[in-house]
Design a protein around this motif. Structure first.
Motif, PDB file in Angstrom:
ATOM      1  N   VAL A   1       5.586  -1.086 -14.757  1.00 25.08           N
ATOM      2  CA  VAL A   1       5.449  -0.710 -13.340  1.00 25.08           C
ATOM      3  C   VAL A   1       4.658   0.587 -13.208  1.00 25.08           C
ATOM      4  O   VAL A   1       3.695   0.664 -12.450  1.00 25.08           O
ATOM      5  CB  VAL A   1       6.803  -0.601 -12.590  1.00 25.08           C
ATOM      6  CG1 VAL A   1       6.558  -0.275 -11.112  1.00 25.08           C
ATOM      7  CG2 VAL A   1       7.580  -1.899 -12.706  1.00 25.08           C
ATOM      8  N   PHE A   2       5.030   1.616 -13.978  1.00 20.09           N
ATOM      9  CA  PHE A   2       4.302   2.884 -13.904  1.00 20.09           C
ATOM     10  C   PHE A   2       2.840   2.711 -14.309  1.00 20.09           C
ATOM     11  O   PHE A   2       1.961   3.390 -13.786  1.00 20.09           O
ATOM     12  CB  PHE A   2       4.975   3.939 -14.787  1.00 20.09           C
ATOM     13  CG  PHE A   2       6.287   4.412 -14.251  1.00 20.09           C
ATOM     14  CD1 PHE A   2       6.351   5.397 -13.273  1.00 20.09           C
ATOM     15  CD2 PHE A   2       7.475   3.858 -14.702  1.00 20.09           C
ATOM     16  CE1 PHE A   2       7.564   5.825 -12.756  1.00 20.09           C
ATOM     17  CE2 PHE A   2       8.697   4.281 -14.195  1.00 20.09           C
ATOM     18  CZ  PHE A   2       8.743   5.267 -13.217  1.00 20.09           C
TER      19      PHE A   2
ATOM     20  N   ALA B   1      -2.885   2.682 -12.878  1.00 17.58           N
ATOM     21  CA  ALA B   1      -4.185   2.018 -12.736  1.00 17.58           C
ATOM     22  C   ALA B   1      -4.677   2.106 -11.295  1.00 17.58           C
ATOM     23  O   ALA B   1      -5.854   2.406 -11.043  1.00 17.58           O
ATOM     24  CB  ALA B   1      -4.082   0.560 -13.188  1.00 17.58           C
ATOM     25  N   SER B   2      -3.789   1.885 -10.329  1.00 17.83           N
ATOM     26  CA  SER B   2      -4.250   1.914  -8.944  1.00 17.83           C
ATOM     27  C   SER B   2      -4.624   3.340  -8.524  1.00 17.83           C
ATOM     28  O   SER B   2      -5.567   3.538  -7.758  1.00 17.83           O
ATOM     29  CB  SER B   2      -3.226   1.290  -7.996  1.00 17.83           C
ATOM     30  OG  SER B   2      -2.094   2.088  -7.915  1.00 17.83           O
TER      31      SER B   2
ATOM     32  N   ALA C   1     -14.066   0.883 -11.948  1.00 15.17           N
ATOM     33  CA  ALA C   1     -12.933   0.108 -11.443  1.00 15.17           C
ATOM     34  C   ALA C   1     -11.825   0.188 -12.492  1.00 15.17           C
ATOM     35  O   ALA C   1     -12.102   0.109 -13.693  1.00 15.17           O
ATOM     36  CB  ALA C   1     -13.345  -1.345 -11.230  1.00 15.17           C
ATOM     37  N   VAL C   2     -10.572   0.371 -12.066  1.00 15.96           N
ATOM     38  CA  VAL C   2      -9.448   0.473 -13.012  1.00 15.96           C
ATOM     39  C   VAL C   2      -8.404  -0.568 -12.628  1.00 15.96           C
ATOM     40  O   VAL C   2      -7.986  -0.646 -11.472  1.00 15.96           O
ATOM     41  CB  VAL C   2      -8.818   1.878 -13.000  1.00 15.96           C
ATOM     42  CG1 VAL C   2      -7.738   1.984 -14.081  1.00 15.96           C
ATOM     43  CG2 VAL C   2      -9.886   2.953 -13.207  1.00 15.96           C
ATOM     44  N   VAL C   3      -7.997  -1.371 -13.620  1.00 15.35           N
ATOM     45  CA  VAL C   3      -6.992  -2.416 -13.398  1.00 15.35           C
ATOM     46  C   VAL C   3      -5.960  -2.358 -14.521  1.00 15.35           C
ATOM     47  O   VAL C   3      -6.224  -1.811 -15.592  1.00 15.35           O
ATOM     48  CB  VAL C   3      -7.638  -3.823 -13.364  1.00 15.35           C
ATOM     49  CG1 VAL C   3      -8.642  -3.935 -12.225  1.00 15.35           C
ATOM     50  CG2 VAL C   3      -8.296  -4.166 -14.699  1.00 15.35           C
TER      51      VAL C   3
ATOM     52  N   VAL D   1      -6.012  -0.857 -18.273  1.00 17.14           N
ATOM     53  CA  VAL D   1      -4.854  -0.068 -18.719  1.00 17.14           C
ATOM     54  C   VAL D   1      -3.801  -1.024 -19.281  1.00 17.14           C
ATOM     55  O   VAL D   1      -3.431  -2.006 -18.626  1.00 17.14           O
ATOM     56  CB  VAL D   1      -4.264   0.744 -17.553  1.00 17.14           C
ATOM     57  CG1 VAL D   1      -3.022   1.509 -18.012  1.00 17.14           C
ATOM     58  CG2 VAL D   1      -5.313   1.711 -16.985  1.00 17.14           C
ATOM     59  N   ALA D   2      -3.314  -0.739 -20.488  1.00 18.37           N
ATOM     60  CA  ALA D   2      -2.270  -1.578 -21.087  1.00 18.37           C
ATOM     61  C   ALA D   2      -1.017  -1.531 -20.231  1.00 18.37           C
ATOM     62  O   ALA D   2      -0.564  -0.460 -19.831  1.00 18.37           O
ATOM     63  CB  ALA D   2      -1.943  -1.073 -22.491  1.00 18.37           C
ATOM     64  N   PRO D   3      -0.411  -2.707 -19.938  1.00 18.74           N
ATOM     65  CA  PRO D   3       0.851  -2.688 -19.196  1.00 18.74           C
ATOM     66  C   PRO D   3       1.971  -2.096 -20.046  1.00 18.74           C
ATOM     67  O   PRO D   3       1.989  -2.274 -21.267  1.00 18.74           O
ATOM     68  CB  PRO D   3       1.136  -4.157 -18.894  1.00 18.74           C
ATOM     69  CG  PRO D   3       0.071  -4.964 -19.525  1.00 18.74           C
ATOM     70  CD  PRO D   3      -0.856  -4.053 -20.274  1.00 18.74           C
TER      71      PRO D   3
END
Length: 202
Positions: A49-50, A55-56, A65-67, A81-83
């Protein structure tokens, strides 16, 4: 620091960070002057979640762009970004690269692990990559940076005075694996220089 590796095309950029990393990533990404010409993959040690929130937030800061990575083909100009609680790996595909998420056991007590990302990036892109280790506790990333150096890639690390904790970057620097040890405000520009090495046809 190590002498610079021979100039070569860069196809991927990988970044690892932990304690103090969200702020460091913000500074680096906001300092970029254009969307990166290669995909960028990030492991920041954070719970689930963090990482999506990170990323946002980063997506609003700079030209990239960051996802949050979700198992997709890699696109230049995008930061993945690694979840939290998943390992992020890179796999070569017919025409490029894709992200792969796994639930393999933690490495260095971390999932996602910087070493897992960096090592997989070397397997996918050989030495055609630049790895950056930012502020963080522990030594996650040192083994991965050894793989990057052995393959002929470039390693940048954040210096001690600008790091919140000089554990991860310090481990890489003290192992003699860093080509450049830089203050945080200079890392974005160094990354951009590495994307377009002199003497290599664009």
């Amino acid at each position: 620091t190590r002498p610079a590796p021979p100039a070569r095309r860069v196809r991927l950029a990988v970044v690892g960070s932990s304690t103090g990393g969200p702020e460091a990533l913000s500074r680096v990404l906001s300092s970029l002057t254009a969307p990166p010409p290669v995909p960028v993959l990030v492991v920041q040690h954070m719970p689930p979640v963090f990482t999506r929130q990170l990323a946002s937030r980063l997506d609003r800061l700079g030209p990239a762009a960051v996802v949050e990575a979700a198992g997709e083909p890699l696109v230049a100009g995008t930061v993945y970004v690694a979840p939290g609680d998943r390992h992020l790996e890179v796999r070569r595909t017919g025409s490029g690269f894709e992200t792969v998420l796994t639930d393999a056991p933690p490495v260095n007590f971390c999932r996602p692990s910087v070493d897992v990302l960096f090592t997989s990036a070397v397997q996918a892109a050989g030495g055609e990559l630049v790895a950056t280790v930012l502020t963080g506790m522990g030594a996650d990333g040192r083994v991965g940076c050894q793989a990057v150096v052995d393959a002929g890639g470039t390693v940048l690390v954040q210096d001690e005075p600008t790091s919140v904790v000089w554990g991860m970057p310090g481990a890489v620097a003290q192992a003699g694996l860093a080509h450049q040890v830089l203050p945080l405000p200079e890392i974005g520009a160094a990354l951009e220089r590495s994307f377009t090495p002199q003497g290599v046809p664009a």
